[in-house]
Design a protein around this motif. Structure first.
Motif: not given
Length: 99
Positions: A1-5
């Motif tokens: 999962m990409d938590f940057t957003h």
């Protein structure tokens, strides 16, 4: 999962809430002074306040028939001077003339 957003969303929300809090504390809250409705009761009346800086101020207070100039700071409240009612009226008229 990409938590940057998600991180950027949280950071944006934090900035918005912080700016809103500063604006409310700086501009809205001083205009909603609840103490003003209690000023003119009894023998004690706050006539004027002059802020010197964030923690220091000079107050003109009526106590009974006396007018006191008080200095307020972190160390407490100190009586700077006592004005007679005629001195206060003379000062008011001189201020009106000079403006």
């Amino acid at each position: 999962m990409d938590f940057t957003h998600l991180f950027l969303q949280m950071l944006f929300a934090l900035v918005i809430v912080s700016v809103a809090a500063v604006l409310i504390l700086r501009y809205v809250l001083p205009k909603l002074s609840w103490a003003r409705k209690f000023q003119k009761t009894g023998n004690f009346e706050l006539i004027d306040r002059f802020g010197l800086d964030f923690r220091r101020a000079i107050y003109l207070v009526r106590v009974g028939k006396k007018y006191l100039v008080l200095g307020g700071s972190e160390s407490g409240l100190h009586c700077l001077s006592e004005l007679k009612p005629d001195e206060l009226e003379r000062t008011k008229s001189e201020t009106r003339i000079s403006q």
